[in-house]
Scaffold this motif. Sequence first.
Motif, PDB file in Angstrom:
ATOM      1  N   GLY A 156     -10.419   8.244   9.586  1.00 24.30           N
ATOM      2  CA  GLY A 156      -9.445   8.007   8.720  1.00 24.30           C
ATOM      3  C   GLY A 156      -7.853   8.481   8.745  1.00 24.30           C
ATOM      4  O   GLY A 156      -7.091   8.359   7.963  1.00 24.30           O
ATOM      5  N   ASP A 189       0.755  -1.164   0.017  1.00 24.35           N
ATOM      6  CA  ASP A 189      -0.051   0.003   0.060  1.00 24.35           C
ATOM      7  C   ASP A 189       0.719   1.246   0.052  1.00 24.35           C
ATOM      8  O   ASP A 189       1.232   1.635   0.985  1.00 24.35           O
ATOM      9  CB  ASP A 189      -0.925   0.143   1.013  1.00 24.35           C
ATOM     10  N   TRP A 217      -2.026  10.624   6.986  1.00 20.98           N
ATOM     11  CA  TRP A 217      -2.996  11.287   6.028  1.00 20.98           C
ATOM     12  C   TRP A 217      -3.132  10.165   4.834  1.00 20.98           C
ATOM     13  O   TRP A 217      -4.052  10.718   3.927  1.00 20.98           O
ATOM     14  CB  TRP A 217      -2.924  12.561   6.033  1.00 20.98           C
ATOM     15  N   GLY A 218      -2.325   9.280   4.928  1.00 27.28           N
ATOM     16  CA  GLY A 218      -2.474   8.483   3.529  1.00 27.28           C
ATOM     17  C   GLY A 218      -4.077   7.837   3.369  1.00 27.28           C
ATOM     18  O   GLY A 218      -4.671   7.655   4.289  1.00 27.28           O
ATOM     19  N   ASP A 219      -4.282   7.444   2.120  1.00 26.47           N
ATOM     20  CA  ASP A 219      -5.459   6.606   2.070  1.00 26.47           C
ATOM     21  C   ASP A 219      -5.647   5.520   2.787  1.00 26.47           C
ATOM     22  O   ASP A 219      -4.806   4.593   2.870  1.00 26.47           O
ATOM     23  CB  ASP A 219      -5.279   6.225   0.692  1.00 26.47           C
ATOM     24  N   PRO A 220      -6.805   5.624   3.653  1.00 20.95           N
ATOM     25  CA  PRO A 220      -6.850   4.551   4.712  1.00 20.95           C
ATOM     26  C   PRO A 220      -7.585   3.505   4.371  1.00 20.95           C
ATOM     27  O   PRO A 220      -8.164   2.750   5.383  1.00 20.95           O
ATOM     28  CB  PRO A 220      -7.393   5.546   5.796  1.00 20.95           C
ATOM     29  N   SER A 221      -8.165   3.327   3.211  1.00 25.36           N
ATOM     30  CA  SER A 221      -9.406   2.349   2.778  1.00 25.36           C
ATOM     31  C   SER A 221      -9.084   1.017   2.937  1.00 25.36           C
ATOM     32  O   SER A 221      -9.848   0.155   3.960  1.00 25.36           O
ATOM     33  CB  SER A 221      -9.365   2.561   1.141  1.00 25.36           C
ATOM     34  N   LYS A 255      -8.634   0.760   7.314  1.00 25.16           N
ATOM     35  CA  LYS A 255      -9.953   0.649   7.826  1.00 25.16           C
ATOM     36  C   LYS A 255     -10.664  -0.546   7.867  1.00 25.16           C
ATOM     37  O   LYS A 255     -11.215  -1.003   8.754  1.00 25.16           O
ATOM     38  CB  LYS A 255     -10.741   1.958   7.167  1.00 25.16           C
ATOM     39  N   ALA A 311       0.272   4.368  -0.704  1.00 26.99           N
ATOM     40  CA  ALA A 311      -0.345   5.441  -0.433  1.00 26.99           C
ATOM     41  C   ALA A 311      -0.056   5.687   1.071  1.00 26.99           C
ATOM     42  O   ALA A 311       0.228   6.793   1.884  1.00 26.99           O
ATOM     43  CB  ALA A 311      -1.779   5.567  -0.549  1.00 26.99           C
ATOM     44  N   VAL A 312      -0.285   4.802   2.015  1.00 21.59           N
ATOM     45  CA  VAL A 312      -0.001   4.703   3.362  1.00 21.59           C
ATOM     46  C   VAL A 312       1.088   4.676   3.682  1.00 21.59           C
ATOM     47  O   VAL A 312       1.537   5.596   4.750  1.00 21.59           O
ATOM     48  CB  VAL A 312      -0.738   3.432   3.790  1.00 21.59           C
TER      49      VAL A 312
END
Length: 270
Positions: free
Chosen positions: A133, A70, A79-83, A86, A72-73
């Motif tokens: 998030g 991942d 604040w990276g994309d937490p999809s 989560k 982005a994380v």
Amino acid sequence: METRELTVVAGSFVGFQLLFSVVSPRLSTYITPGYGLLPSTKLTEWNSRLVSTVHALIVGLFCLYILWFDDAVNANPVWGDPSLVKLNVAITCGYLLYDLVLLACNWSTMGDSFFLCHHLAALYAYGYVLTRGVLPYFANFRLISELSTPFVNQRWFFESLKYPRSHRMVVINGVAMAVVFFLVRTAVMPSYWSSVFATFGTEDFDRLGLGAQVAWITSCIALDILNTIWMYKIARGCHKVLTGRGGRKAKEGAEKEASADEKHANNHTD
């Protein structure tokens, strides 16, 4: 909290409950006849530990995938994309809620104040991840610790089935438990806190707000104190068993001490 995460939390809670009450008894009876000979209190803990192992494997392996792939994380730990994170955290929150209900219903035989504190601290911190998030990298990094849980549970299974402590599989699992517990809960502390301190004073850290900052730092301190206590118990017990110091009684006491490191192991989960 978005509908997807809420659905995963609820679904995980129900799924783990079904695993505990329906799947585990049938699967365990099929795997070993010794399961049916256990007293009712041990049957409850057996089923609980099987659920704990399943949760640990799902979340732990998913955690490694996110850490490795991942981008982005990893690029923005605050604040990276937490999809994906989560989703993983939602599974864990569902498990923690299920486990808290189980502890409450069986407190006289399974209750443990350390685990109550552990679960509440984890839920408190993960609540910020699900609702806002934030801190996806750090939340996911914490879940690495789940990879030690299957070894802790397996030790208890061996003891409940009365495997000799000198049995090769018991010894191998015991050493693996101590090594993996150290690697995923203790050895990672410097790296984790180095990453935490690196965010201090940055714009990303300031954007969190005081509430999230306090929840993050205090829960991490509490969880690491618990992990340090458990690691100390495991190390001391393992040392006494391997060296045979103090004779048979001391050895048995050390083994009990080591097996109590994560009584009713969840524990996952932090």
